[in-house]
Design a protein around this motif. Structure first.
Motif, PDB file in Angstrom:
ATOM      1  N   ARG A 168     -12.773  -7.963   4.250  1.00  0.00           N
ATOM      2  CA  ARG A 168     -12.413  -6.932   5.223  1.00  0.00           C
ATOM      3  C   ARG A 168     -12.939  -5.591   4.716  1.00  0.00           C
ATOM      4  N   MET A 169     -13.276  -4.756   5.656  1.00  0.00           N
ATOM      5  CA  MET A 169     -13.676  -3.397   5.325  1.00  0.00           C
ATOM      6  C   MET A 169     -12.450  -2.527   5.526  1.00  0.00           C
ATOM      7  N   PRO A 170     -11.892  -2.008   4.434  1.00  0.00           N
ATOM      8  CA  PRO A 170     -10.672  -1.214   4.584  1.00  0.00           C
ATOM      9  C   PRO A 170     -10.945   0.083   5.335  1.00  0.00           C
ATOM     10  N   TYR A 183      -3.085  -5.370  -2.501  1.00  0.00           N
ATOM     11  CA  TYR A 183      -4.370  -5.125  -1.855  1.00  0.00           C
ATOM     12  C   TYR A 183      -5.530  -5.821  -2.533  1.00  0.00           C
ATOM     13  N   ARG A 184      -5.222  -6.855  -3.338  1.00  0.00           N
ATOM     14  CA  ARG A 184      -6.338  -7.513  -3.979  1.00  0.00           C
ATOM     15  C   ARG A 184      -7.108  -8.323  -2.945  1.00  0.00           C
ATOM     16  N   HIS A 185      -8.367  -8.434  -3.213  1.00  0.00           N
ATOM     17  CA  HIS A 185      -9.237  -9.168  -2.319  1.00  0.00           C
ATOM     18  C   HIS A 185      -8.858 -10.645  -2.340  1.00  0.00           C
ATOM     19  N   ARG A 186      -8.678 -11.185  -1.155  1.00  0.00           N
ATOM     20  CA  ARG A 186      -8.380 -12.606  -1.100  1.00  0.00           C
ATOM     21  C   ARG A 186      -9.628 -13.371  -0.691  1.00  0.00           C
ATOM     22  N   ILE A 189       0.243  -2.007  -5.819  1.00  0.00           N
ATOM     23  CA  ILE A 189      -1.016  -1.820  -5.091  1.00  0.00           C
ATOM     24  C   ILE A 189      -2.044  -2.851  -5.519  1.00  0.00           C
ATOM     25  N   ALA A 190      -2.111  -3.094  -6.831  1.00  0.00           N
ATOM     26  CA  ALA A 190      -3.115  -4.037  -7.338  1.00  0.00           C
ATOM     27  C   ALA A 190      -2.879  -5.432  -6.784  1.00  0.00           C
ATOM     28  N   GLY A 240      -4.427   0.266   0.188  1.00  0.00           N
ATOM     29  CA  GLY A 240      -5.063  -0.113   1.451  1.00  0.00           C
ATOM     30  C   GLY A 240      -6.487  -0.602   1.284  1.00  0.00           C
ATOM     31  N   GLY A 241      -6.909  -0.780   0.059  1.00  0.00           N
ATOM     32  CA  GLY A 241      -8.292  -1.198  -0.146  1.00  0.00           C
ATOM     33  C   GLY A 241      -8.437  -2.704  -0.172  1.00  0.00           C
ATOM     34  N   ASP A 242      -9.665  -3.136  -0.452  1.00  0.00           N
ATOM     35  CA  ASP A 242      -9.952  -4.557  -0.618  1.00  0.00           C
ATOM     36  C   ASP A 242     -10.422  -4.707  -2.065  1.00  0.00           C
ATOM     37  N   ILE A 243      -9.441  -4.872  -2.978  1.00  0.00           N
ATOM     38  CA  ILE A 243      -9.710  -4.670  -4.403  1.00  0.00           C
ATOM     39  C   ILE A 243     -10.251  -5.925  -5.067  1.00  0.00           C
ATOM     40  N   PHE A 271     -11.156  -7.392  -8.679  1.00  0.00           N
ATOM     41  CA  PHE A 271     -10.892  -7.108 -10.085  1.00  0.00           C
ATOM     42  C   PHE A 271     -12.003  -7.623 -10.988  1.00  0.00           C
ATOM     43  N   ARG A 292     -11.559 -13.788   2.747  1.00  0.00           N
ATOM     44  CA  ARG A 292     -11.139 -12.816   3.764  1.00  0.00           C
ATOM     45  C   ARG A 292     -11.814 -11.489   3.450  1.00  0.00           C
TER      46      ARG A 292
END
Lengths: 362, 624, 212
Positions: free
Chosen positions: A77-79, A69-72, A65-66, B345-348, B350, A75
């Protein structure tokens, strides 16, 4: 890159597993020899692997998951604002509960199995916990000495192989004193010989029991496992498991007095041991016993030099270590801080004589 | 920050303190934010002290037959390490966070009883100092943090008397604080904030306060009994007069088990706040998370004898507690899935705060799994009192609670101080701490299973325990390095010039972020009206009718001006006071009196009474 | 924000404050109930200790040797009566009858003092008969349990007398019924605890061991 990471992790894991099977770990619960320890490991191992499986799934899930779904960068986006999923949550509440319920069944079965009292024909031993040494006395009718008392020994518990053994655990104290004149108090200890059985506490005012048997002859080390004061860390023991023939011989020897010393130095030592020391320093037999003489506040020394009596003073030193024995007699508190044996201000000659005497007690 | 100016009343010595800024004001403050900071600083100092004790232990155990500490010194060090970390670090640090954040998170201006809040802090601080005066007055407590009788009642050193008195004092602090925070959460929420619109951190806080209220009295009784046995030769735990040492264990663990949930629930609350913010998604299954917290609170009172499986209670008791312990694993464990579901499904992003929370969850999983193996009762006969147990509780307490604290520090630092801690340093600190922590405590699982008992000051070479002990020691020093790094981070953050204002640096979800950072003394200009969980988030983002996704709301929608709860421009705030400090000081004086002289007990009681009467006669807000 | 005048006023905790509380109940009332809940656990642990050690003393005097049930019944009744006077003082306070309120508060304190005095006398008699706190488990558990209760009663008496004193010095708020009610809650709790102690310790007999 990923391959490298996996290889590294794999070799670390492999190394850990290998190191876990240390060859010289004589208190290793994962190398059980006694029946109880084997049963306890047999219950632990499957549960351990279930835990490993859960670990892999959960940690793997977290890692996945980490990463997934890490923020790129760039990009935004609002999940989707998912608040929950009741069916999923009920499911993952029930699943662990079922796993735990399944595991509980053999757990409860073994609790009751281990709590059963010993059968007929078991050997009874009373395990006595003192500050900070273990004493063992054999109360059965066929274990009585020529002077009408139960066979009693300290620091080493001698047992026969292939026979059920019932241990009665008792906490003792009050007879000895340390350098500050504080007595040995009756406190909680815990009797543990990892390769033979899991521990049970030794509680003042009650008698707990351990019933076990061991098939392999050998030496098994153990320790007090409940903090009991200053020298809790030095309250050890060894179990000597003997084949039937050796066991019979040992019992017979214990029932008789040790031979009278013939060596003049040892005779001198016997004089010193059995009588009050000069200048009002006290007497060894005020606390120790040899044969029919002496008291029970300190380790019984009747057969101190018997080969099965492998260690002394809380089983911290080997019996045959002459220097250690001499150092102990010279000043117990110096080698074991707080030891409940006073410094008798023994001269070197007295120490030599006493050592010779003790070594004559085979 | 606005200064509350209060016209002076009487002159002279008994003049009511008025200043709310300056060094002196910290002694008389009743502001929950200042008190929270004081709790935090004091707790962190004790963390360092407890950490140094840990390093002493690990250095002593680095090689067989270590000689750094003798038996007597070692027993004092490991006892103080446990007492310090549990009672003087984790519990007060939780109080720091609850104190600072709960009123802000529920839209209150302070806690229910601000002076009682100050009193709680001073009693804790003085209790900690009292405990640490013991090495200079004859010896520190040396019977373990769990103080099993009869060893604790008979040990000739004065240390365990300090133990009983010191923990009675800190227990009073925690009880007062618990009553205060419980009433605050129950009774002072913003309009519209029903219980199920409270942030999960507040929920966990509420459960913790009730756990404290119900468990502390039990250990208080046990400690008094221990004190009486030691000081006045009573028979409570004296086996020669019919006393049962097992009674101590029951009383202690009836407190001790709820205590471990007191220690971990704040971290559960922190994870439940941080993970949603940095995943940009709500907490997955908020109700389940809340209910499982409540369930843990209740069931937590029904598992205590799993600390006593080897004590000889018998198969019935062992079966019952084995089952109840398995049961409590369920609500504890499912939270993990909720947290994973939050991230899924989130926008994580770190950030350091997120790293510590995710790392904390992962470490807690390990500790939780080893905990489940303890519930396998007959196997626990091998595990108990070994380093396997030490591994377990360090994974849940350090890996869970302390990682949680660091996550909270990085997350809320801008809220409290108006500055962000350095993120690059924070990330290095996290990885260093993660590696060091696992090196320090991972091998302890192996050591325990290979027969290393707890609380021994040395071990022989012959047991084959040396290698993993050495690895563990290295890990401990890496932890120390990472903590040092954190302190450097704090120093750099505060020594540099404060440039940017940070109102809502993380795009957060809860209402404490709706006021300035740091908040004004009155917290909110206008108390917001709450319409839902994650109120702040819902003011910033609305659902777009066409696409169904969230889009930013109109500018100014998050402001509270239209909330209409300003109270007509006049805000009532409680004024500073001396009396909590005075009433607090009397307690250690009484404690020293028990040790040395009845006159001191009387004097201490007089000081306590003076403090209480002064407090009672003083209005909570100074008159004009 | 600059135009908000932040002025001191009444603290948010006081009951007559216009700031509504979430439950509608004043903070102090909820706090007192939570505190009394913790006190239940305190006395629960003490009473449990007593019960667990019932019959475990290895030497006398035993309860049957020293207890004077009629005497303790009278002092228990005195304490019970003090709960009645406590209620009367609250009623008077609610009716703003300050004189009567003070009277009944004093009566409550007096009855409480009588109870404590009675206990002091009783304990002295026990001591003369050979029962000290270290004699045996009975002495230990009995004196500690009743001693803790006695301390609680004494604190209650202090609070009652303080209420009278504050009232006389005109330091009580206009709505004096509220602090009286709070002290009353505490006082009734202490009374109920005594009923339990009296029943468990005095009335339920502990058989003395038969001499060997």
């Amino acid at each position: 890159m990923r391959k490298k990471v996996l290889w590294t992790l794999g070799s670390i894991a492999g190394g850990l597993l290998l190191a876990a099977c240390a060859p010289n770990a004589t208190q290793d619960t994962l190398q059980p020899v006694g029946d109880v320890a084997k049963q306890q490991k047999a219950l632990f191992v499957p549960v351990f692997w279930v835990a490993v499986a859960v670990f892999v799934i959960v940690q793997g899930g977290i890692l996945y998951i980490a990463i997934r779904y890490r923020h790129r960068k760039g990009r935004d986006r609002m999940p989707k604002q998912t608040h929950g999923n009741t069916r999923l949550e009920i499911g993952w509440t029930i699943a662990p509960a079922v796993v735990l319920a399944v595991v509980t069944v053999p757990t409860v079965a073994l609790i009751w199995d281990l709590a059963r009292p010993a059968g007929e024909g078991a050997l009874n031993i009373t395990v006595e916990g003192y500050q900070w040494w273990w004493g063992f006395s054999y109360p059965d009718d066929d274990m009585v000495t020529d002077w009408d008392s139960p066979i009693t020994i300290a620091d080493t518990m001698v047992v026969p192989t292939g026979r059920q053994i019932s241990l009665a655990l008792e906490s003792k104290g009050g007879g000895a004193q340390d350098a500050n004149q504080d007595p040995d108090f009756q406190v909680i200890h815990s009797f543990w010989v990892p390769q033979l059985f899991g521990k049970q506490d030794v509680v003042p005012g009650r008698t707990n029991h351990i019933v076990f048997s061991v098939d392999e002859p050998g030496t098994y080390t153990g320790q007090c496992a409940e903090f009991c004061g200053l020298q809790h860390g030095r309250m050890k023991l060894e179990v000597r498991a003997l084949e039937p023939a050796d066991w019979e011989a040992w019992v017979e020897n214990q029932k008789t007095l040790a031979p009278s010393p013939t060596d003049p130095l040892a005779q001198q030592g016997e004089e010193l041991f059995l009588n009050p020391l000069s200048d009002g320093r006290g007497a060894c037999i005020q606390c120790h016993a040899v044969g029919d003489q002496g008291a029970t506040a300190a380790p019984n020394l009747s057969h101190f030099a018997d080969p099965e009596h492998t260690c002394f003073a809380g089983c911290n030193w080997r019996t045959e270590d002459r220097e250690a024995l001499a150092a102990w007699l010279a000043d117990p508190d110096a080698v074991k801080l707080g030891a409940k044996m006073p410094d008798y201000q023994l001269t070197d000659e007295e120490i030599d004589a006493l050592v010779a005497y003790l070594y004559s007690l085979t | 920050m606005a200064t509350v100016t209060v016209p002076e009343t009487a002159r002279g010595l008994l003049r009511r303190p008025t200043a709310t800024t300056g060094a002196w004001s910290w002694l008389t403050t009743v502001d929950h934010k200042k008190i929270g900071i004081m709790y935090g600083v004091a707790a962190f100092v004790f963390f360092i002290v407890g950490g140094l004790e840990a390093l002493l232990i690990r250095t002593q155990l680095y090689r067989p037959d270590g000689t750094l500490l003798n038996a007597d010194q070692y027993n004092q060090v490991f006892t103080m390490h446990g007492i310090t970390m549990i009672f003087l670090f984790v519990m007060p640090m939780s109080s720091a966070l609850f104190n600072y954040l709960i009123p802000l998170m529920i839209g209150a201006r302070d806690v229910a009883f601000p002076r009682l809040n100050a009193y709680s802090f001073w009693v804790f601080a003085l209790g900690g100092l009292f405990l640490y005066s013991s090495p200079f007055l004859g010896g520190a407590p040396n019977g373990g943090w769990f103080g099993y009788a009869p060893n604790s009642t008979t040990d000739p050193s004065i240390g365990m008397t300090f133990y009983a008195l010191g923990l009675i004092i800190t227990g009073i602090a925690s009880t007062a604080g618990a009553v205060n925070l419980a009433v605050t959460v129950v009774n002072m929420r913003a309009p519209g904030m029903s219980l199920f619109r409270m942030p999960p951190f507040v929920w966990m806080g509420l459960v913790v306060q009730f756990l404290l209220v119900f468990s502390l009295p039990i250990i208080t009784v046990a400690l008094f009994q221990l004190l009486f046995d030691r000081r006045w030769d009573t028979a409570f735990f004296d086996p020669t007069r019919g006393g049962d040492p097992i009674l101590w264990q029951h009383l202690f663990w009836l407190f001790g088990h709820p205590e471990v949930y007191i220690l971990i629930l704040p971290a559960f609350g922190i994870f439940s706040e941080v993970l949603p913010v940095f995943s940009r998604k709500p907490l997955f299954g908020y109700q389940f998370v809340v209910f499982s917290g409540i369930a843990i609170g209740f069931i937590g009172f029904g598992v205590w004898a799993h600390h006593m499986f080897a004590a000889g209670l018998g198969p019935v008791a062992n079966t019952a507690f084995g089952i109840s312990t398995a049961i409590i694993a369920v609500p504890t464990g499912i939270k993990i899935f909720n947290w994973m579901g939050t991230m899924y499904g989130g926008d994580i992003r770190f950030t350091s705060a997120m790293l510590f929370s995710v790392g904390g969850v992962a470490m807690f999983v390990i500790g939780g799994l080893s905990g489940v193996t303890h519930a396998i009762v007959p196997s626990d006969y091998q595990q108990t009192d070994t380093y396997y147990i030490v591994a377990h509780f360090h994974y849940v307490l350090f890996g869970g609670a302390i990682f949680g604290f660091f996550s909270a520090f990085f997350y809320w630092w801008p809220k409290v101080f108006g500055r962000r801690l350095n993120e690059a340093l924070g990330k290095i600190e996290f990885w260093l701490m993660l590696v060091g922590f696992n090196l320090a405590f991972g091998p302890m699982h192996i050591l325990g299973l290979q027969g290393m008992i707890r609380r021994e000051y040395s071990y022989p070479e012959s047991l084959g325990l040396t290698f993993w002990n050495q690895v563990s020691t290295v890990g401990a020093f890496l932890i120390a390095l990472s903590v040092l790094m954190f302190m450097v981070n704090v120093a750099r953050t505060h020594l540099k010039h404060r440039d940017e204002a940070v109102e809502d640096p993380w795009d957060a979800r809860t209402i404490e972020w709706m006021t300035t950072s740091p908040p004004p003394v009155h917290n909110f200009d206008e108390i917001p009206t709450v319409h839902s969980l994650d109120e702040f988030w819902h003011r910033k983002y609305v659902e777009d009718e066409r696409s169904g996704t969230l889009v930013p709301a109109q500018a100014g929608a998050a402001d509270t001006h239209d909330d209409g709860h300003a109270g007509h421009g006049s805000i009532h705030l409680p004024s500073p006071s001396y009396w909590p400090l005075v009433a607090a000081v009397g307690l250690p004086i009484m404690a020293y009196g028990v040790l040395y002289s009845w006159w001191l007990v009387g004097l201490g009681a007089l000081v306590v009474l003076t403090g209480i009467f002064g407090w009672a006669l003083e209005p909570s807000v100074a008159e004009e | 924000m600059a135009d908000l005048a932040i002025t001191p006023g009444h603290g948010a905790a006081e009951p007559h404050d216009e700031h509504a509380t979430t439950t509608g109940l004043p903070n102090t009332k909820i706090a007192m109930w939570v505190f009394l809940a913790s006190e239940c656990l305190l006395f629960g642990a003490l009473i449990t200790t007593y019960v667990l050690y019932r019959g475990a003393s290895d030497t006398g005097p035993y309860p049957a040797d020293v207890f004077d049930i009629p005497y303790t019944s009278v002092s228990s009744f005195v304490l019970l009566a003090s709960s009645l006077t406590m209620v009367l003082s609250l009623t008077a306070a609610q009716k703003r009858d300050v004189a009567r309120m003070r009277l009944w508060l004093l009566a409550t304190a007096l009855l409480g003092l009588t109870f404590v005095g009675g206990q002091v006398y009783e304990f002295t008699a026990f001591y003369d008969e050979g029962l000290s706190i270290t004699t045996n488990l009975f002495g230990t558990t009995f004196y500690v349990l009743t001693g803790f209760h006695g301390v609680h009663v004494t604190v209650g008496i202090l609070m009652l007398l303080s209420l009278v004193g504050f009232s006389a010095a005109d330091r009580l708020p206009d709505d004096a019924a509220f602090p009286v009610e709070m002290v009353g809650l505490y006082w009734h709790f202490v009374d109920i605890v005594w009923i339990i102690i009296f029943t468990v310790v005095y009335l339920i007999p502990t058989p003395s061991p038969v001499p060997a």
